[in-house]
Design a protein around this motif. Structure first.
Motif, PDB file in Angstrom:
ATOM      1  N   LEU A   1       0.804  -1.212   0.000  1.00 14.48           N
ATOM      2  CA  LEU A   1       0.000   0.000   0.000  1.00 14.48           C
ATOM      3  C   LEU A   1       0.839   1.265   0.000  1.00 14.48           C
ATOM      4  O   LEU A   1       0.421   2.293  -0.486  1.00 14.48           O
ATOM      5  CB  LEU A   1      -0.923   0.022   1.221  1.00 14.48           C
ATOM      6  CG  LEU A   1      -2.151  -0.866   1.142  1.00 14.48           C
ATOM      7  CD1 LEU A   1      -2.941  -0.787   2.424  1.00 14.48           C
ATOM      8  CD2 LEU A   1      -3.036  -0.462  -0.029  1.00 14.48           C
TER       9      LEU A   1
ATOM     10  N   LYS B   1       6.509  16.001   2.957  1.00 15.67           N
ATOM     11  CA  LYS B   1       5.792  16.936   2.089  1.00 15.67           C
ATOM     12  C   LYS B   1       5.675  18.265   2.811  1.00 15.67           C
ATOM     13  O   LYS B   1       5.316  18.310   3.983  1.00 15.67           O
ATOM     14  CB  LYS B   1       4.399  16.399   1.761  1.00 15.67           C
ATOM     15  CG  LYS B   1       3.674  17.238   0.714  1.00 15.67           C
ATOM     16  CD  LYS B   1       2.293  16.692   0.414  1.00 15.67           C
ATOM     17  CE  LYS B   1       2.325  15.455  -0.438  1.00 15.67           C
ATOM     18  NZ  LYS B   1       1.578  14.358   0.197  1.00 15.67           N
TER      19      LYS B   1
ATOM     20  N   PRO C   1       0.131  13.237  10.918  1.00 13.38           N
ATOM     21  CA  PRO C   1       1.365  12.679  10.349  1.00 13.38           C
ATOM     22  C   PRO C   1       1.102  11.876   9.073  1.00 13.38           C
ATOM     23  O   PRO C   1       1.874  11.967   8.115  1.00 13.38           O
ATOM     24  CB  PRO C   1       1.887  11.758  11.463  1.00 13.38           C
ATOM     25  CG  PRO C   1       1.205  12.213  12.703  1.00 13.38           C
ATOM     26  CD  PRO C   1      -0.127  12.707  12.266  1.00 13.38           C
ATOM     27  N   VAL C   2      -0.001  11.103   9.045  1.00  7.42           N
ATOM     28  CA  VAL C   2      -0.311  10.340   7.834  1.00  7.42           C
ATOM     29  C   VAL C   2      -0.626  11.297   6.689  1.00  7.42           C
ATOM     30  O   VAL C   2      -0.284  11.057   5.533  1.00  7.42           O
ATOM     31  CB  VAL C   2      -1.487   9.368   8.095  1.00  7.42           C
ATOM     32  CG1 VAL C   2      -1.869   8.642   6.824  1.00  7.42           C
ATOM     33  CG2 VAL C   2      -1.110   8.376   9.181  1.00  7.42           C
ATOM     34  N   ASP C   3      -1.262  12.412   7.051  1.00  4.81           N
ATOM     35  CA  ASP C   3      -1.614  13.405   6.036  1.00  4.81           C
ATOM     36  C   ASP C   3      -0.374  13.961   5.331  1.00  4.81           C
ATOM     37  O   ASP C   3      -0.446  14.356   4.167  1.00  4.81           O
ATOM     38  CB  ASP C   3      -2.409  14.544   6.672  1.00  4.81           C
ATOM     39  CG  ASP C   3      -2.860  15.573   5.651  1.00  4.81           C
ATOM     40  OD1 ASP C   3      -3.758  15.246   4.864  1.00  4.81           O
ATOM     41  OD2 ASP C   3      -2.291  16.675   5.619  1.00  4.81           O
ATOM     42  N   ILE C   4       0.761  13.975   6.024  1.00  4.87           N
ATOM     43  CA  ILE C   4       1.986  14.456   5.372  1.00  4.87           C
ATOM     44  C   ILE C   4       2.188  13.676   4.079  1.00  4.87           C
ATOM     45  O   ILE C   4       2.502  14.245   3.042  1.00  4.87           O
ATOM     46  CB  ILE C   4       3.215  14.270   6.286  1.00  4.87           C
ATOM     47  CG1 ILE C   4       3.081  15.118   7.542  1.00  4.87           C
ATOM     48  CG2 ILE C   4       4.494  14.627   5.534  1.00  4.87           C
ATOM     49  CD1 ILE C   4       4.185  14.869   8.561  1.00  4.87           C
ATOM     50  N   HIS C   5       1.986  12.367   4.146  1.00  4.24           N
ATOM     51  CA  HIS C   5       2.233  11.545   2.973  1.00  4.24           C
ATOM     52  C   HIS C   5       1.089  11.614   1.961  1.00  4.24           C
ATOM     53  O   HIS C   5       1.315  11.724   0.763  1.00  4.24           O
ATOM     54  CB  HIS C   5       2.468  10.089   3.401  1.00  4.24           C
ATOM     55  CG  HIS C   5       2.734   9.173   2.243  1.00  4.24           C
ATOM     56  ND1 HIS C   5       3.772   9.381   1.361  1.00  4.24           N
ATOM     57  CD2 HIS C   5       2.093   8.071   1.802  1.00  4.24           C
ATOM     58  CE1 HIS C   5       3.761   8.427   0.433  1.00  4.24           C
ATOM     59  NE2 HIS C   5       2.748   7.625   0.678  1.00  4.24           N
ATOM     60  N   ILE C   6      -0.173  11.561   2.429  1.00  3.06           N
ATOM     61  CA  ILE C   6      -1.270  11.416   1.465  1.00  3.06           C
ATOM     62  C   ILE C   6      -1.924  12.734   1.080  1.00  3.06           C
ATOM     63  O   ILE C   6      -2.743  12.768   0.174  1.00  3.06           O
ATOM     64  CB  ILE C   6      -2.348  10.423   1.967  1.00  3.06           C
ATOM     65  CG1 ILE C   6      -2.877  10.857   3.316  1.00  3.06           C
ATOM     66  CG2 ILE C   6      -1.804   9.020   1.990  1.00  3.06           C
ATOM     67  CD1 ILE C   6      -3.933   9.920   3.854  1.00  3.06           C
ATOM     68  N   HIS C   7      -1.539  13.824   1.726  1.00  7.79           N
ATOM     69  CA  HIS C   7      -2.075  15.128   1.346  1.00  7.79           C
ATOM     70  C   HIS C   7      -1.755  15.418  -0.125  1.00  7.79           C
ATOM     71  O   HIS C   7      -0.657  15.148  -0.590  1.00  7.79           O
ATOM     72  CB  HIS C   7      -1.452  16.206   2.236  1.00  7.79           C
ATOM     73  CG  HIS C   7      -1.848  17.600   1.877  1.00  7.79           C
ATOM     74  ND1 HIS C   7      -3.091  18.098   2.148  1.00  7.79           N
ATOM     75  CD2 HIS C   7      -1.174  18.587   1.244  1.00  7.79           C
ATOM     76  CE1 HIS C   7      -3.155  19.353   1.710  1.00  7.79           C
ATOM     77  NE2 HIS C   7      -2.010  19.663   1.148  1.00  7.79           N
TER      78      HIS C   7
ATOM     79  N   THR D   1      -2.529  13.938  -2.710  1.00 13.07           N
ATOM     80  CA  THR D   1      -2.373  12.779  -3.596  1.00 13.07           C
ATOM     81  C   THR D   1      -3.756  12.311  -4.021  1.00 13.07           C
ATOM     82  O   THR D   1      -4.771  12.894  -3.636  1.00 13.07           O
ATOM     83  CB  THR D   1      -1.684  11.596  -2.895  1.00 13.07           C
ATOM     84  OG1 THR D   1      -2.564  11.100  -1.895  1.00 13.07           O
ATOM     85  CG2 THR D   1      -0.359  11.998  -2.282  1.00 13.07           C
TER      86      THR D   1
ATOM     87  N   THR E   1      -1.960   6.271  -1.956  1.00 14.01           N
ATOM     88  CA  THR E   1      -1.000   5.897  -0.909  1.00 14.01           C
ATOM     89  C   THR E   1       0.367   5.602  -1.514  1.00 14.01           C
ATOM     90  O   THR E   1       1.375   5.687  -0.832  1.00 14.01           O
ATOM     91  CB  THR E   1      -1.479   4.661  -0.107  1.00 14.01           C
ATOM     92  OG1 THR E   1      -1.786   3.622  -1.037  1.00 14.01           O
ATOM     93  CG2 THR E   1      -2.703   4.984   0.716  1.00 14.01           C
TER      94      THR E   1
ATOM     95  N   GLY F   1       1.656   7.498  -3.581  1.00 11.62           N
ATOM     96  CA  GLY F   1       2.263   8.811  -3.786  1.00 11.62           C
ATOM     97  C   GLY F   1       1.932   9.483  -5.111  1.00 11.62           C
ATOM     98  O   GLY F   1       2.645  10.392  -5.516  1.00 11.62           O
TER      99      GLY F   1
END
Lengths: 280, 602
Positions: free
Chosen positions: A33, A193, B407-413, B415, B478, B480
């Motif tokens: 994932l 990001k 913190p998860v939003d850092i990656h999936i924001h 996207t 997810t 990216g």
């Protein structure tokens, strides 16, 4: 109402939990994932991701399962009559308090990670080991300014390079600016990001693990104009000794930055003169 | 507060059914809430076609970059960004909000509270014309030099300020006018609901549809002026040289163009705040998400109760949870800005508020399940759509928790994960509820039943292909895949895209094929909608055997709605009461026996 709900849930919980537990390592190991993670912060983010996935996955299977079960079980039958009820106070309490507890748990779990990554007070800006790089974004390119071997900005050995070259195993502190519109620096493998906002200088940091030495791509994640999709940047992670050698090499090969703001200069970093950053 | 007085309101001494109106006053400048509702319905459906076509263009580009799009031809990057921007703007401002509020609000509110019309019929007419003017501005941008805005529906400055051409200006005017329309509608709904309820129709006897429109209207009234003024400031920044959102030191073509250093050469003072726009924009646009889902929740609640033949489970908790969503909806806007450079301390408080806004939504889902529990579920077409709303809303709601986690939003924001989330909420949930509502009230609106076979075909195809389109977006997100890029996987021929996405290009192709099928899946709907209007089977006043007041009117309801005075004796969800012979008890029948109703209208 309650006993039936309980037995239904009890029947569902065990198999669901089993499926989730079996599936989880498969996801985590093969990056099914999420892409490969090359930093400790990234690992923490991934852990949180999988915790949320487990909780929401169970809720998803439970609620969708109940929905389908009810649809099949309570389909209209000839001469059948629905059970008359307008609600149940206890059920409302249970299904308000239980999710509230889970949401609170998820909220509390992430405080530490967010603070470690984003709070200025926790950033390794004063760490003598940290490497500082200035990032300047413009439509549609990334520029990076390095302090050179003397580790001080505003001096002769500063240089500009179109690629982000950083060492592994050391914290990298980015000072980020944009000269035109909003851009966003995104490295999926670092779980990094951060938007670059005109008018602000934003500090962010990451630390790539040793062993992650290779080339990576930088994506621009904020719409910045018609050629936004071409704003691909490159990042190279090197082992520390290799990086120090490369730093000296690049510093020698590139002309010093023209901080004089002369109009003839094409050097984009002249718009970020030493008066606007403190020498470190 | 009296239905007879209400019936007189707005059309003075017009007799029912005998008065001949001119074409213009009947169809164009109507003050009858039902005709205005139909105006919103047909304009919205027409624009839904446009928004859908733009979406297919966007998807085509992502699957086969810069190839020939059918009918249109080859996309330029500008075409792509204009399609993407206008798809979202058209769907949000011209389709979803007008259909939910303009159409259903207008259609349901007076009928369901036992009023003859809205309290301000002329304001109601103006609300439609304001909306249509807004639509004209949006559409006009397709015709001007440079084409429509390509700055995204969020129009973040400085990009939206610096973009050339009239596209963003027309976008701003479009938003401003549709905003006026929304405010006019909101004032009308609130006043009508508070003032024109039939005798006996207490607030807690109102169907949840009416509650949802009331709550949505309060939200609209409080939030829309903020968007209006924000867009006006953006407009002034573009046309009048102000600097609300333009900071010092912007560089264009190697020169500083804003701030004290640039004065003399340009008129730009600079000194503005870029992030201020985002705060103001999301202060409206986050509540707007709830404007786009609350009425859908109301619709689904009513339809579930009707076709499960059961009272809604937890009527009051449903109302309280909608109110909680509204209240919390005003303090969560910052969750769109976690990575924007906003103070990270602030991020935590927005995160906690956002976590807790999931709670009322969860409560609603459990109550819907409770409503189905031990019911007698009839799988009529509206019910299929309503059930799928519940199923899809669970997905859209749960995926929100990932993004609420900072913190998860850092990656999936930014996207495709967020693209999946918004489409599960706004398409898979809300649009499905809109379909449910169109099918549910169709017999009352047009006096004929739609073709049920075509309706079921429409349902199954839509459900299949919407998941084919939007489910994979979670996956590429997810991994990216950034949103708003014209080329996903690295494409050697155009030298753009990202190499890390090359393994996932197949997903973009699958999503595009599925999106095209999703478009074709709407054909049975359009055919059914128009064909059944003339050829459908005639049906009685209350084909679904429902309780609420709109089914007590003649079919289709005439100007003035009710044949005589109406009074209300009970809540709207008295289904399958053990003391009653029938499994429903219309709100307006005193002893609860629907047979009496048949005598009234025969």
């Amino acid at each position: 109402m309650i006993p039936i709900l309980k037995t239904t849930l009890r029947r569902l919980v065990a198999p669901l939990a089993l499926v989730a537990t079996l599936a989880m390592p498969a996801f985590a190991e093969h990056g099914f994932l999420l892409p490969e993670s090359i930093s400790d912060n990234g690992d923490k983010i991934d852990q949180l991701f999988y915790v949320i996935l487990a909780v929401t996955g169970l809720v998803f299977l439970g609620t969708e399962g109940l929905l389908i079960y009810f649809i099949i079980k309570y389909r209209a039958r000839e001469g059948g009559k629905a059970h008359y009820t307008t609600g149940n106070h206890r059920a409302e309490l249970i299904w308000t308090i239980t999710p509230a507890a889970f949401l609170l748990l998820i909220a509390v779990l992430q405080f530490g990670i967010w603070q470690d990554i984003k709070f200025p007070s926790r950033m390794p800006t004063d760490d003598p080991d940290a490497v500082e790089v200035h990032v300047l974004a413009q439509q549609f390119a990334w520029k990076f300014r390095y302090a050179g071997p003397d580790r001080v900005f505003g001096t002769e050995d500063d240089y500009t390079y179109g690629k982000l070259v950083v060492p592994s195993g050391r914290p990298v502190v980015l000072q980020m600016r944009s000269v035109d519109v909003i851009h966003s620096l995104f490295v999926p493998e670092l779980r990094f990001k951060q938007d670059l906002v005109p008018g602000l200088t934003i500090t962010a940091w990451f630390q790539a693990r040793e062993g992650s030495e290779r080339d990576y791509e930088i994506a621009c994640a904020e719409l910045c104009g018609a050629s936004h999709y071409t704003m691909r940047g490159e990042m190279e992670i090197l082992a520390n000794e290799d990086w120090e050698a490369r730093d000296r090499e690049l510093s020698a090969a590139n002309a010093p930055i023209d901080y004089a703001l002369s109009d003839s200069s094409t050097e984009i970093f002249r718009f970020w003169p030493p008066s606007e950053f403190s020498a470190n | 507060m009296n239905a007879a007085a209400a019936a007189d309101h707005g059309h003075g001494d017009h007799g029912h059914g005998h008065h001949e109106e001119s074409f213009a006053s009947k169809y164009l400048f109507s003050v009858d809430h039902k005709m205005i509702a139909k105006q919103f319905l047909f304009t919205g459906i027409l624009l839904f076609l446009l928004g859908g076509a733009l979406a297919v263009g966007v998807r085509w580009q992502l699957a086969w970059p810069f190839s020939n799009v059918p009918i249109f031809g080859k996309f330029s990057p500008e075409n792509y960004y204009a399609s993407m921007t206008m798809h979202a703007s058209v769907m949000i401002f011209l389709v979803i909000i007008p259909l939910l509020v303009g159409f259903f609000g207008n259609w349901c509110v007076p009928l369901m509270i036992g009023a003859g019309d809205m309290v301000f019929p002329r304001l109601n007419m103006w609300s439609y014309w304001m909306f249509l003017s807004g639509a004209v501005f949006f559409l006009a941008s397709f015709l001007v030099e440079g084409g429509p805005s390509g700055g995204g529906w969020t129009s973040y400055p400085p990009l939206a300020v610096l973009q050339q051409g009239q596209g963003v200006n027309l976008w701003g005017l479009g938003v401003l006018f549709t905003g006026f329309s929304g405010i006019m509608g909101a004032v009308n709904y609130i006043t009508t609901i508070l003032k024109l309820r039939a005798p006996g129709m207490t607030l807690f006897r109102m169907p949840l549809v009416v509650w949802s429109i009331l709550i949505t209207s309060i939200l609209t009234l409080l939030a829309t002026p903020v968007l209006g003024s924000t867009v006006l400031m953006l407009f002034l920044d573009r046309v009048a040289g102000t600097s609300f959102f333009v900071p010092d030191g912007l560089v264009a073509a190697g020169k500083v163009i804003t701030g004290p250093a640039a004065m003399g050469e340009t008129a730009r003072a600079g000194g503005g705040q870029v992030l201020m726009f985002q705060h103001l924009f999301w202060f409206y646009s986050h509540p707007a998400v709830y404007i786009m889902v609350l009425p859908a929740m109301g619709i689904v609640s009513d339809i579930l109760a009707t076709f499960a033949r059961k009272p809604i489970f937890g009527y009051k908790p449903m109302i309280y949870s909608m109110s909680a969503i509204t209240g919390l909806g005003f303090v969560v806007w910052g969750h769109h800005m976690f990575q924007s450079g906003m103070n990270p301390y602030l991020g935590l408080s927005f995160m906690v508020a956002t976590m807790f806004i999931a709670l009322p939504s969860a409560v609603k889902v459990f109550n819907w399940l409770g409503t189905l529990w031990r019911g007698q579920i009839h799988f009529e077409v509206p019910m299929l759509f309503a059930l799928s709303f519940v199923g899809m809303f669970i997905i859209g709601g749960l995926s929100g928790i990932f993004m609420a986690a900072t913190p998860v939003d850092i990656h999936i924001h930014d996207t495709y994960f967020i693209v999946a989330h918004i489409h599960y909420v706004v398409f898979a949930s809300t649009v499905m509820a809109i379909f449910a509502a169109i099918y549910y009230w169709y017999p009352k609106m047009f006096g004929r039943m739609f073709n049920k076979g075509l309706g079921k075909l429409h349902f199954w195809l839509t459900l299949l292909f919407l998941n084919g389109t939007f489910m994979l977006m979670h996956y590429v997100g997810t991994q990216g895949h950034p949103r708003r890029i014209a080329v996903g996987a690295w494409d050697e021929s155009v030298k753009a895209g990202y190499k890390y996405l090359q393994d996932f290009h197949w997903a973009n192709v699958v999503m595009t094929v599925s999106a095209i099928c999703l478009g074709f899946a709407q054909l049975p709907f359009f055919f059914n909608l128009f064909w059944s209007m003339y050829r459908g089977k005639k049906c009685g006043d209350n084909p679904w055997r429902a309780n609420s007041l709109e089914w007590a009117t003649p079919t289709p309801p005439p100007h003035g709605n009710f044949a005589g005075p109406v009074a209300v004796y009970r809540g709207p969800y008295e289904y399958s009461h053990p003391d009653m012979k029938e499994d429903y008890a219309p709100q307006h029948i005193e002893d609860g026996t629907p047979v009496v109703q048949a005598q009234i209208h025969s």
